[in-house]
Design an enzyme around this catalytic site. Structure first.
Site, PDB file in Angstrom:
ATOM      1  CB  SER A  54      -0.941   0.073   1.120  1.00 47.12           C
ATOM      2  OG  SER A  54      -0.271  -0.206   2.342  1.00 47.12           O
ATOM      3  CG  ASP A  92       2.144  -6.664   1.073  1.00 42.98           C
ATOM      4  OD1 ASP A  92       1.802  -7.945   1.082  1.00 42.98           O
ATOM      5  OD2 ASP A  92       1.331  -5.686   0.987  1.00 42.98           O
ATOM      6  CE  LYS A 122      -0.551  -8.427   3.328  1.00 42.49           C
ATOM      7  NZ  LYS A 122      -0.824  -8.184   1.991  1.00 42.49           N
ATOM      8  CD  GLU A 191      -7.610  -5.118   1.372  1.00 42.08           C
ATOM      9  OE1 GLU A 191      -6.584  -5.750   1.228  1.00 42.08           O
ATOM     10  OE2 GLU A 191      -7.777  -4.087   0.914  1.00 42.08           O
TER      11      GLU A 191
HETATM   12  O1  KIV Z   1      -0.546  -3.535   1.391  1.00 44.10           O
HETATM   13  C1  KIV Z   1      -1.188  -3.394   2.613  1.00 44.10           C
HETATM   14  O2  KIV Z   1      -1.028  -2.371   3.402  1.00 44.10           O
HETATM   15  C2  KIV Z   1      -1.915  -4.490   2.760  1.00 44.10           C
HETATM   16  C3  KIV Z   1      -3.029  -4.370   3.908  1.00 44.10           C
HETATM   17  C4  KIV Z   1      -4.180  -3.475   3.667  1.00 44.10           C
HETATM   18  C5  KIV Z   1      -3.469  -5.689   4.381  1.00 44.10           C
HETATM   19  O3  KIV Z   1      -2.003  -5.450   2.161  1.00 44.10           O
END
Ligand code: KIV
Length: 273
Positions: A54, A92, A122, A191
């Protein structure tokens, strides 16, 4: 579910996260992209800090998360890890760092772990990413799954509307959650899916679920830090609760500074040598 307070842990690990679910102790997660914010979140008791892609939107100003690169994720993750003592830091994996080839994804996950000192990675996706997850968890790297609305697939759906509203989509989300658990994830982000579906998923997997726009019956909750602090003003989904209005605070402070500089009241005698 009635939440029970539990004895605290000095360092949040996958084992601690599993124990939180078992004991019904809700898991509080937030995103962070820099050292200072990560330090504050850690001091405030956040359990899992996600270096989310994000950051492509709320830090870099892109319209989607797709342009974010692996090198950029590693850069931000290093800064976050330096600010954290207790929380588990998860990074991520950005778009196209794991989707094309499971081996490549596994190698990239290894790079993140080796270069950042984070506690895990993730990935977005269900059954299509289980081969990569198996390889990665098999080598000892904790992986968090992410299903429901998946921002990296935004162009496939054409928008950020909730997922899992039809019976077919709900069935797919449930099957994906079970497949992710079977592949070895230690937790699953859900989500923007209906609260009732999130509750079903939560009851049908042993690993903790972390909701964002997925209602209260998940094992934990996550928000994008810039949303919940009222810094990101481009749009505000209904699931975001604003705990502060930092954009207003910053604007007011900076306006006062600009005024003081222009009128010559800053710096004062006491602020000079
Ligand atoms: O990228 C991110 O911040 C996310 C969260 C919203 C779970 O994947």
């Amino acid at each position: 579910m009635k939440r029970q307070p539990t004895e605290e842990v000095r360092r949040v690990t996958t084992k601690a996260v599993a124990a939180f679910k078992e004991k019904g102790r809700a898991i509080a997660c937030l995103t962070a992209y820099d050292f200072l914010t990560a330090k504050l979140l850690d001091q405030a008791g956040v359990d899992i800090i996600l270096v989310g892609d994000s950051l492509g939107m709320v830090f870099q100003g892109h319209e989607t998360t797709l342009p974010v690169t692996l090198d950029e994720m590693i850069y931000h993750a290093k800064a976050v890890v330096r600010g954290v003592e207790r929380a588990m830091v998860i990074v991520d994996m950005p778009f196209m760092s794991y989707q094309a080839d499971a081996q490549e994804g596994f190698r990239n996950a290894g790079r993140i772990m080796k270069e950042t000192g984070a506690g895990g990675v993730k990935v977005e996706g269900g059954r299509e990413v289980t081969e990569m997850i198996r390889l990665t968890t098999g080598s000892g790297i904790p992986v968090m799954g992410h299903i429901g609305l998946m921002p990296q697939s935004i162009h496939r759906y054409g928008g950020y509307q909730p997922r899992g509203a039809t019976k077919e989509e709900a069935r797919r989300i449930l099957a994906d959650a079970r497949a992710l658990e079977e592949a070895g994830v230690f937790a699953i982000v859900l989500e923007k899916i209906p609260a009732a579906l999130a509750a079903r998923v939560t009851a049908s997997v042993k690993v903790p679920t972390i909701g964002i726009g997925a209602g209260p019956r998940c094992d934990g909750q996550i928000l994008v830090v810039s949303d919940m602090l009222g810094l990101y003003e481009e749009f505000r989904p209904r699931f975001v609760r604003r705990y502060a209005a930092l954009a207003d605070t910053i604007r007011t402070a900076v306006e006062t500074y600009v005024k003081n500089v222009r009128e010559g009241t800053f710096p004062s005698k006491q602020e000079s040598y």
